[in-house]
Write a protein that holds these residues in place. Structure first.
Motif, PDB file in Angstrom:
ATOM      1  N   ASN A 162       0.816  -1.214   0.000  1.00  0.00           N
ATOM      2  CA  ASN A 162       0.000   0.000   0.000  1.00  0.00           C
ATOM      3  C   ASN A 162       0.842   1.253   0.000  1.00  0.00           C
ATOM      4  O   ASN A 162       0.473   2.264  -0.575  1.00  0.00           O
ATOM      5  CB  ASN A 162      -0.906   0.004   1.229  1.00  0.00           C
ATOM      6  N   SER A 197      -3.930   7.455  -3.670  1.00  0.00           N
ATOM      7  CA  SER A 197      -3.354   6.203  -3.195  1.00  0.00           C
ATOM      8  C   SER A 197      -1.840   6.268  -3.259  1.00  0.00           C
ATOM      9  O   SER A 197      -1.273   7.035  -4.036  1.00  0.00           O
ATOM     10  CB  SER A 197      -3.846   5.037  -4.043  1.00  0.00           C
ATOM     11  N   GLU A 232      -2.434   1.253  -8.120  1.00  0.00           N
ATOM     12  CA  GLU A 232      -3.603   2.120  -7.985  1.00  0.00           C
ATOM     13  C   GLU A 232      -3.360   3.450  -8.683  1.00  0.00           C
ATOM     14  O   GLU A 232      -4.272   4.013  -9.294  1.00  0.00           O
ATOM     15  CB  GLU A 232      -3.901   2.370  -6.499  1.00  0.00           C
ATOM     16  N   ALA A 246      -9.909   6.772  -4.772  1.00  0.00           N
ATOM     17  CA  ALA A 246     -10.200   6.200  -3.448  1.00  0.00           C
ATOM     18  C   ALA A 246     -11.250   7.055  -2.724  1.00  0.00           C
ATOM     19  O   ALA A 246     -11.383   8.220  -3.004  1.00  0.00           O
ATOM     20  CB  ALA A 246      -8.940   6.137  -2.601  1.00  0.00           C
TER      21      ALA A 246
END
Lengths: 348, 204
Positions: free
Chosen positions: A119, A179, A184, A348
């Motif tokens: 992430n 993100s 992403e 997001a």
């Protein structure tokens, strides 16, 4: 066959670490080393072409030249300067190479084609690239040579200065994409408009600054005062010979290829096609589009080197601190306003 | 022992050894590098705790920027080896007192949290199903926006103060104006003059 496959699966399940190590060697490292070898060849050909000469043509019509150079370097004697710090002198090339390779863990080559889909990928990349400077300054200091030391000091100051502009440019990308995950970020640039959805349009100043900072961060011409052969011989690696020099060389070119991957991923839609999706197969994304974009950026690195004269040291500092950082800060605010007003929609 | 526990003990051992090396090695560059290793191993330990933002921020800020400047200064000062350890024994009691107080505070803090919650400390990020970085970002920019901005202003004031305190304007210093340099044209610097030949005739 099925039996073998199941055996293989149980084996890899039992020893995930070993399997991971094999994958890491097979996927980014080996192709990367080969890519670096041919990138040096491409560099000599491209610059030769731009300067109206031929470049390497003899060993296998030039194609085998990088291998000849590699073997020459590997068989050369390793000279160690007297009164140098032996431990750090040997450690420095490895400290340059390890971050250059480990950054590749989070770089995706296509949809789902990534080792570690973390992430905080963008932060990880920033952390890894910021560590590469240790190899340079330690090499300069441990060599016990004035030229090497001057080169190391220049490199350290330059890398730290441009890291700030680079980081701010990526803050803009982060705001626009919503993100920190690299896949992403690429997906946030997809849409019906094709090329019009890429971040390079709303973030044009950040795109240009990131590209230029990438050149400066890798100490390439015209920002190569750290090597500055007309002033300080070859800078931080002047005392290195043979395989140790080859490792510095490998790290520098691996970093160049890394930046050539990151610019398309952050600003040019990564593996997405520049054409709208309605155009059939040509509108479909894939690693071939990423390869094309990487090729363009990698070529421009060589183009810069053949075109621009070297920057003076104080001008490099001025450009980084007084021009790039203010522009990036302003454009981060502009991006924030764009997202707030809904002109840019993060995913997001 | 699980793999994670094994890693924890490995990182912890490296970290303790590296921090001991920071205060015992004699070459200041080696000391600074040991501190780099300490920070890096600390980041690894934080990663084991799934605090990935803190871990990466530690590497990015301290390893990638602060320690580079530190090394820069240490190398520029050109101290080959530190003078012996004369001060070591006299500083030792003070250091021990500080260490004991810090240990007591840490144990008090952890014990207090454990007493209040009666179990392992809960992780706010995993409870909300967010990654550590995302949760921190949301918390900092929504619930704690005022303290965050105040901290930012304090840091900016500190930078401005540092520059203002160290900036000395010296008179009669020639400076360059890069914009003016870049705007220079050939005719500003170069003048072509016809000089007569030694026999008085004009040059061909």
């Amino acid at each position: 066959m099925d039996q073998m496959l199941s055996l293989f699966n149980t084996y890899t399940a039992q020893f995930p670490t070993i399997w991971m190590a094999i994958k890491i060697v097979l996927l980014p490292i080996l192709p990367l080393i080969i890519a670096v070898a041919f990138y040096t060849l491409a560099e000599r050909w491209v610059i030769g072409w731009m300067q109206v000469r031929r470049g390497p043509v003899y060993i296998g019509m030039g194609i085998l030249q990088p291998f000849a150079d590699t073997f020459k370097l590997l068989f050369k004697e390793l000279l160690i300067p007297s009164k140098s710090n032996l431990f750090l002198f040997r450690l420095a090339p490895m400290l340059a190479l390890i971050p250059a390779f480990s950054a590749w863990a989070v770089v995706p080559a296509g949809e789902g084609l990534v080792h570690s889909d973390v992430n905080a990928g963008l932060l990880y990349l920033l952390a890894m690239t910021s560590m590469g400077v240790y190899g340079i300054i330690l090499a300069g200091w441990a060599s016990n040579s004035k030229y090497a030391f001057l080169g190391a000091m220049r490199a350290a100051a330059q890398v730290i200065s441009y890291e700030i502009a680079m980081g701010f440019a990526l803050v803009g990308v982060l705001i626009a994409a919503g993100s920190l995950n690299l896949s992403e970020i690429v997906r946030a640039q997809s849409g019906n408009l094709g090329i019009g959805e890429w971040f390079m349009w709303p973030l044009l100043p950040l795109f240009v600054i990131y590209l230029i900072s990438g050149v400066a961060e890798t100490n390439r011409a015209p920002f190569d005062v750290a090597e500055g052969e007309s002033e300080i011989v070859a800078g931080f690696h002047v005392e290195y010979s043979g395989s140790a020099f080859a490792i510095f060389f490998l790290a520098e070119y691996a970093n160049m290829i890394l930046v050539s991957f990151l610019v398309p991923l952050f600003f040019m839609g990564g593996w997405l096609s520049p054409c709208p999706e309605s155009w059939g197969w040509i509108g479909k994304g894939g690693p071939h589009w990423l390869a094309l974009k990487v090729g363009i950026i990698a070529f421009s690195f060589l183009w810069f080197r053949a075109t621009f004269p070297r920057y003076r040291y104080d001008q490099i500092m001025r450009l980084g601190w007084k021009v790039f950082i203010p522009i990036t800060i302003v454009w981060v605010m502009v991006t924030g306003v764009l997202v707030y007003t809904g002109a840019l929609v993060p995913n997001a | 022992m699980t793999f994670e526990a094994l890693l924890f003990y490995f990182f912890a051992a490296v970290m303790v050894a590296a921090s001991l090396a920071v205060v015992t090695l004699r070459n200041p560059v080696h000391c600074a590098l040991s501190l780099v290793l300490t920070f890096f191993t600390c980041a690894c330990l934080w990663l084991l705790l799934r605090a990935e933002f803190l871990a990466i921020a530690l590497v990015l800020v301290y390893v990638g920027a602060v320690m580079v400047l530190f090394l820069f200064v240490v190398m520029m000062l050109d101290i080959k080896t530190l003078p012996g350890r004369e001060g070591f024994t006299s500083y030792l009691p003070a250091g021990l007192v500080v260490a004991t107080v810090m240990l007591a505070e840490l144990i008090g803090l952890m014990g207090a949290r454990k007493l209040m919650q009666g179990g392992p400390v809960r992780d706010a990020a995993t409870e909300q199903g967010l990654s550590n970085t995302e949760w921190l970002g949301r918390a900092l920019f929504s619930d704690y926006i005022l303290p965050f901005e105040i901290a930012a202003v304090i840091l900016t004031v500190a930078i401005v103060a540092a520059v203002a305190l160290t900036l000395r304007r010296r008179p009669n210093v020639r400076t360059q104006d890069p914009a003016q340099q870049a705007a220079t044209r050939k005719q500003d610097r170069l003048r072509l003059v016809d000089l007569p030949h030694h026999d008085g005739s004009k040059q061909a």
